[in-house]
Motif scaffolding. Structure first.
Motif, mmCIF file in Angstrom:
data_model
loop_
_atom_site.group_PDB
_atom_site.id
_atom_site.type_symbol
_atom_site.label_atom_id
_atom_site.label_comp_id
_atom_site.label_asym_id
_atom_site.label_seq_id
_atom_site.Cartn_x
_atom_site.Cartn_y
_atom_site.Cartn_z
ATOM 1 N N THR A 333 0.814 -1.212 0.000
ATOM 2 C CA THR A 333 0.000 0.000 0.000
ATOM 3 C C THR A 333 0.847 1.261 0.000
ATOM 4 N N GLU A 334 2.112 1.166 0.426
ATOM 5 C CA GLU A 334 2.994 2.328 0.480
ATOM 6 C C GLU A 334 3.532 2.721 -0.883
ATOM 7 N N THR A 335 3.560 1.771 -1.796
ATOM 8 C CA THR A 335 4.293 1.960 -3.038
ATOM 9 C C THR A 335 3.354 2.105 -4.225
ATOM 10 N N SER A 336 3.914 2.473 -5.366
ATOM 11 C CA SER A 336 3.118 2.592 -6.583
ATOM 12 C C SER A 336 3.312 1.333 -7.426
ATOM 13 N N PRO A 337 2.478 1.109 -8.432
ATOM 14 C CA PRO A 337 2.663 -0.047 -9.304
ATOM 15 C C PRO A 337 4.010 -0.074 -10.018
ATOM 16 N N ALA A 338 4.719 1.045 -10.013
ATOM 17 C CA ALA A 338 6.012 1.093 -10.696
ATOM 18 C C ALA A 338 7.043 0.159 -10.075
ATOM 19 N N VAL A 339 6.839 -0.267 -8.835
ATOM 20 C CA VAL A 339 7.801 -1.167 -8.195
ATOM 21 C C VAL A 339 7.319 -2.606 -8.173
ATOM 22 N N ASP A 340 6.165 -2.884 -8.762
ATOM 23 C CA ASP A 340 5.597 -4.229 -8.657
ATOM 24 C C ASP A 340 6.493 -5.297 -9.267
ATOM 25 N N ARG A 341 7.133 -5.005 -10.382
ATOM 26 C CA ARG A 341 7.977 -6.026 -11.033
ATOM 27 C C ARG A 341 9.156 -6.426 -10.164
ATOM 28 N N THR A 342 9.692 -5.476 -9.424
ATOM 29 C CA THR A 342 10.882 -5.777 -8.632
ATOM 30 C C THR A 342 10.554 -6.316 -7.242
ATOM 31 N N ILE A 343 9.395 -5.935 -6.668
ATOM 32 C CA ILE A 343 9.091 -6.315 -5.288
ATOM 33 C C ILE A 343 8.004 -7.389 -5.190
ATOM 34 N N PHE A 344 6.941 -7.270 -5.990
ATOM 35 C CA PHE A 344 5.754 -8.093 -5.762
ATOM 36 C C PHE A 344 5.484 -9.141 -6.841
ATOM 37 N N ALA A 345 6.273 -9.171 -7.905
ATOM 38 C CA ALA A 345 6.022 -10.141 -8.978
ATOM 39 C C ALA A 345 6.109 -11.579 -8.480
ATOM 40 N N LYS A 346 6.938 -11.829 -7.476
ATOM 41 C CA LYS A 346 7.115 -13.200 -6.978
ATOM 42 C C LYS A 346 5.809 -13.792 -6.476
ATOM 43 N N TYR A 347 4.898 -12.945 -5.999
ATOM 44 C CA TYR A 347 3.641 -13.458 -5.462
ATOM 45 C C TYR A 347 2.673 -13.881 -6.562
ATOM 46 N N ALA A 348 2.815 -13.305 -7.743
ATOM 47 C CA ALA A 348 2.012 -13.746 -8.878
ATOM 48 C C ALA A 348 2.647 -14.947 -9.567
ATOM 49 N N LEU A 349 3.963 -14.972 -9.620
ATOM 50 C CA LEU A 349 4.663 -16.063 -10.302
ATOM 51 C C LEU A 349 4.586 -17.380 -9.529
ATOM 52 N N ALA A 350 4.515 -17.312 -8.198
ATOM 53 C CA ALA A 350 4.434 -18.527 -7.376
ATOM 54 C C ALA A 350 3.424 -18.299 -6.257
ATOM 55 N N PRO A 351 2.134 -18.252 -6.574
ATOM 56 C CA PRO A 351 1.125 -17.904 -5.573
ATOM 57 C C PRO A 351 0.893 -19.010 -4.555
ATOM 58 N N GLU A 352 0.871 -18.652 -3.299
ATOM 59 C CA GLU A 352 0.603 -19.615 -2.236
ATOM 60 C C GLU A 352 -0.773 -20.244 -2.404
ATOM 61 N N LEU A 353 -1.728 -19.463 -2.907
ATOM 62 C CA LEU A 353 -3.084 -19.981 -3.074
ATOM 63 C C LEU A 353 -3.109 -21.166 -4.041
ATOM 64 N N ALA A 354 -2.220 -21.169 -5.026
ATOM 65 C CA ALA A 354 -2.156 -22.306 -5.951
ATOM 66 C C ALA A 354 -1.827 -23.593 -5.200
#
Length: 496
Positions: A333-354
């Motif tokens: 929530t602190e950041t903009s989508p501009a950092v998603d590739r470097t910080i948050f992409a791992k959660y889409a690439l290997a989702p725990e929900l899967a």
């Protein structure tokens, strides 16, 4: 480099605001219900973002909406669920190269101001039945402004940042309708009766309830805007997920966790000509921000100072809630989508929900990363208008239910321009986003020319926890979001 660009983007918003609000540039901070801190700040908590192609007459629009203030209980009193005068609400549009970078190209800013006609009464919101918006019986009235900010890259040798912003005030002094209390707001409800349930959605602007129709505002350059209380447009059996019920069966009786609750919603229809035409894909997300410092010397009138600080952001449904780990939720929530590739992409690439769902594919989920990274709702503007809930051909599961659109700017699925009719190609009121997300996680969509849907999928019977529709129908005309629930008669009341 991306973080530097992100900072510049938010500095540009702040520079524009300083011209209008005598405030310096925007920076970042935190919070969220999908993240811990935002639960303490409901008026800034973004519940959902919507974005879809719409048509009115022969004019094509991108309609975008953000909703805040989760779980507004209609029968509360005094009814003080309102937009916050100290929050800056914003809808951001990314076009061109900014789409992949997660940078805003254009931002639409919404600022509210609250007035009270009579502060010497306990009847804080209503003095009697309201016949017209802001009449003598509407004690509490909110008004707002809409400002368009076109962001520009800073070039070496240029002057002050604010001089390089293109700022356009689209509308001012726009009135918000009252909340739906009941007897004092009869026109929201069936038969114009405050004892009745709220009116269902309509397919003709002339049939909108009086309060809504009086607060649909045409503003400069062909835009339309609305801001006010609405029924929560999101439906899902959330309990079944966070009860760790991986079958998503939920309780014996299907439970829509949002049924009977209201939210506060801002809807804006943007002529696609204002975005550079319809032969493109754009990204949409929303933020809320507060001034950095609040002084409580006078509790009746807290003073706010300093830079606007982002306290929440949202793009696609469910990304932070269902995919991002707890340790990073506030950071998201602190950041903009501009950092998603470097910080948050791992959660889409290997989702725990899967893993919890037992999906065959638990890593290298580039298909999911294509949806969520950066976390903007991607909308193909080249298609026809999206089918709306209630229209022929609408399906809550979008492409998984045979509801598709055709693109003229991308190959889409099957190599012939086929796109989802709803999320993740935009998001409509009525999309079963939780169901779509579960189908996507269980399937292999990495090759769009040959997508592989999970074995046993049935588009007619598939559901998550038994919830397949909203508790009140949506409007098929602007502002699209459903009528707010009546405080006197709603789904939270046990009928005799």
């Amino acid at each position: 480099m991306k973080i530097q660009k992100r900072a510049l983007a938010f500095m540009r918003i702040g520079a524009a605001l300083s011209t209008l609000l005598l405030a310096p540039s925007i920076t970042m901070a935190s919070s969220h219900m999908d993240a811990p801190l935002i639960t303490r700040d409901p008026s800034a908590h973004i519940t959902d973002v919507y974005a879809f192609v719409s048509m009115v007459g022969n004019v094509k629009y991108l309609t975008a909406a953000l909703a805040v203030y989760p779980f507004e209980e209609p029968s509360i009193g005094p009814n003080k669920y309102n937009f916050d005068d100290n929050v800056l609400y914003a809808i951001h549009i990314a076009t061109g190269a900014n789409l992949a970078e997660g940078e805003p190209t254009i931002s639409y800013l919404f600022k509210f101001n609250t007035t009270i006609k009579n502060n010497n009464t306990i009847a804080q919101s209503f003095l009697g039945p309201i016949e017209n918006v802001d009449d003598a019986n509407q004690n509490l009235t909110q008004r707002y402004s809409v400002t368009k900010v076109v962001h520009r890259e800073k070039h070496e040798g240029e002057g002050d940042e604010r001089e390089r912003e293109n700022v356009d005030v689209l509308g001012t002094n726009l009135t918000v309708p009252p909340n739906n209390q009941g007897l004092v707001t009869p026109h929201y409800n069936k038969n114009e009766d405050g004892n009745m349930l709220a009116k269902e959605g309509v397919n003709d602007p002339a049939l909108l309830d009086l309060y809504t129709s009086q607060t649909v505002w045409p503003i400069n350059h062909g835009y339309m805007v609305f801001a006010g209380q609405r029924s929560d447009g999101f439906y899902a059996n959330i309990q079944s997920i966070f009860d760790l019920d991986t079958s998503f069966s939920g309780p014996e009786k299907p439970l829509d966790s949002q049924a009977g609750f209201n939210v506060h919603t801002i809807v804006i229809s943007i002529p696609v000509s204002e975005l550079g035409g319809d032969q493109q894909i754009v990204g949409v997300y929303a933020t809320t921000s507060r001034k950095a410092l609040t002084v409580l010397r006078d509790p009746r009138a807290p003073a706010t100072f300093g830079e606007y600080v982002q306290v929440h952001r949202k793009g696609n449904p469910a990304f932070c809630e269902l995919l991002v780990a707890g340790k990073d939720k506030d950071l998201f929530t602190e950041t903009s989508p501009a950092v998603d590739r470097t910080i948050f992409a791992k959660y889409a690439l290997a989702p725990e929900l899967a893993k919890l769902l037992g999906a065959n594919l638990q890593t290298e989920r580039t298909d999911l990363a294509g949806i969520f990274i950066p976390d903007l709702i991607k909308v193909d503007l080249s298609t026809d208008a999206a089918r709306l809930a209630g229209n022929s051909g609408f399906n809550r599961l979008g492409i998984f239910g045979g509801d598709t659109l055709k693109s003229t700017v991308q190959q889409g699925f099957f190599g012939n321009g086929t796109l989802p009719g709803g999320w993740p190609n935009g998001r409509r009121f009525g999309d079963d986003v939780l169901g779509i997300a579960v189908i996507a996680i269980l399937s292999d969509l990495r090759n769009p020319s040959n997508p592989l849907i999970f074995a046993g999928f049935d588009p007619i019977t598939f559901n998550v926890g038994g919830v397949t529709q909203n508790d009140i129908t949506y409007n098929e005309v602007f502002p699209y979001a459903p009528t707010p629930h009546n405080g006197r008669d709603n789904l939270h009341h046990t009928q005799p």
